[in-house]
Scaffold this active site. Structure first.
Site, short mmCIF file in Angstrom:
data_model
loop_
_atom_site.label_atom_id
_atom_site.label_comp_id
_atom_site.label_asym_id
_atom_site.label_seq_id
_atom_site.Cartn_x
_atom_site.Cartn_y
_atom_site.Cartn_z
N THR A 37 46.82 40.61 38.49
CA THR A 37 45.47 40.10 38.22
C THR A 37 44.59 40.17 39.46
OG1 THR A 37 46.43 37.93 38.61
CG2 THR A 37 46.00 38.52 36.32
N ASP A 173 48.61 38.81 48.65
CA ASP A 173 49.71 38.62 49.60
C ASP A 173 49.22 38.22 50.98
OD1 ASP A 173 51.08 39.52 47.41
OD2 ASP A 173 51.39 41.54 48.19
C1 GLA Z 1 51.86 43.49 44.90
C2 GLA Z 1 50.47 43.61 45.55
C3 GLA Z 1 49.61 42.40 45.17
C4 GLA Z 1 49.60 42.19 43.66
C5 GLA Z 1 51.02 42.20 43.10
C6 GLA Z 1 51.05 42.14 41.58
O1 GLA Z 1 52.55 42.41 45.45
O2 GLA Z 1 50.60 43.68 46.94
O3 GLA Z 1 48.32 42.57 45.69
O4 GLA Z 1 48.80 43.14 43.03
O5 GLA Z 1 51.73 43.34 43.50
O6 GLA Z 1 50.57 40.92 41.12
#
Ligand code: GLA
Length: 376
Positions: A37, A173
């Site tokens: 999302t 993240d």
């Molecule tokens: C990875 C990406 C995040 C996010 C997730 C899925 O961890 O680094 O930015 O898009 O996948 O939710």
């Protein structure tokens, strides 16, 4: 418990023969709900895990940066005046990328001696890369006496990953690595970037189970999903004013335009639209202490990722399905990008030990693989 920060300082002393000026760290994360999302301007609810990447730093020679990565058993060296990617030491691109964005921001960095050491499992979907980015950003900032607000640090770290390393991730993240607080979840509106800490249930523990399956296809599948979301927005946006991302698509709007979307795009869009609703509902439920209702949303999220977004895999499904008949488990789902990596489980405190034994056994019986379990 091992003192990894102390061990990183010790490593620094043994490598370079003197004290580091500082040792900075950042935590890995687990996402409780709100998957795929963030790059759709939606909502996420990640939480830091009690595992970190630590980076020591001391002034180096001229504009040279020397980095030793304990967990890779490798070292790299580069000049701050010619920052380029290094295919032989790809892990060092994260540190080079951080140096690059700081330089682009007008900071004149001095050379550095650094050591990197951590216990965030690598390639497991627990954001060891965001932790490395934020930890090295903090290390460069403190060595060069630059003060950077946590929100800005998150943005710079993401820029380093998007523009220098070349990974098209969202903001989740780096945001939680920079702003997360241990023992709490961080609710983020990925459009406005408004965020707030959310209390976790007291009687439950967040338990992460690692499939130990490598995520080989993850980056190509991730980019394909992103493009499919863009396609959904393109089609719906032709008919509806003000639709800039799937965040702007309500469930009613999706129903209205359903027949205009190709079947795969229908399912991708349905995942994102319903997942955004689940995150907002989750924050309310957690605020009222309705843990079991939140757990149900975790299961719903997994089903949606499995069938609509097709980001799960057999190993993740085995782990989630195995919890259905276990006592003391409020909810379970895959976490992170998917296609391997980990599940996140909300387990009553008294049941954690039993859960750990049972999930490992069931997983081994179905896959002949050994799962790892981390209690957050
Ligand atoms: C990875 C990406 C995040 C996010 C997730 C899925 O961890 O680094 O930015 O898009 O996948 O939710």
């Amino acid at each position: 418990m091992t003192d990894l920060r102390g061990a990183t300082a010790e490593l620094h002393r043994s490598l370079y023969g003197r004290e580091p000026q500082g040792v900075n760290g950042a935590a890995g994360r687990v996402n409780l709900i709100g998957e795929h999302t963030d790059y759709n301007d939606g909502f996420v609810l990640p939480a830091p895990i009690d595992r970190h990447v630590w980076v020591s730093a001391a002034p180096g020679i001229g504009d040279r940066v020397r980095v030793h990565a304990a967990d890779m058993g490798d070292r790299a060296e580069f000049s701050l005046s010619s920052l380029m990617k290094d295919p032989e030491h790809p892990w060092s691109d994260y540190i080079r990328g951080v140096a690059r964005v700081l330089s682009d921001e007008g900071h004149r960095l001095i050379g550095a001696d650094m050591a990197v050491h951590g216990d965030v499992p690598i390639g497991a979907g627990l954001s060891s890369s965001a932790a490395l980015l934020v930890a090295s950003l903090r290390a460069f900032a403190s060595l060069n006496r630059i003060s950077i607000a946590p929100e800005v640090a998150a943005h710079l770290a993401r820029r380093a990953e998007n523009e220098f390393v070349g990974v098209q991730c969202g903001i989740m993240d780096q945001y939680v690595a920079s702003l997360g607080e241990q023992g709490k979840a961080l609710f983020i509106d990925c459009r406005s970037l408004e965020h707030r800490q959310v209390e976790l249930p007291r009687d439950h523990r967040v338990v992460v189970v690692n499939t130990m399956k490598s995520r080989d296809l993850a980056s190509s599948a991730y980019n394909e999903r992103r493009l499919q979301c863009v396609e959904a927005v393109r089609i719906i946006g032709k008919r509806e004013a003000g639709v800039a991302s799937l965040r702007d698509v309500s469930p009613e709007m999706l129903v209205k335009h359903w027949a205009e979307l190709p079947p795969v795009i229908q399912r991708r869009a349905r995942h994102v639209v319903t997942e955004n609703q689940r995150v907002q509902e989750s924050v309310e439920l957690l605020g009222c202490g309705y843990v079991d209702a939140f757990g149900e949303l975790m299961y719903d999220s997994h089903e949606s990722l499995r069938h609509d977004y097709e980001a799960s895999c057999r190993e993740l499904d085995v782990l989630v399905d195995a919890t259905l008949e276990m006592r003391g488990v409020a909810g379970a789902r895959m976490t992170g990008a998917g296609f391997g990596g980990c599940t996140v489980n909300l387990v009553e405190g008294d049941y954690v030990e039993r859960f750990t034994g049972a999930i490992k056994e069931k997983y081994f019986r179905s896959t002949a693989k050994q799962a790892e379990v981390y209690v957050v």
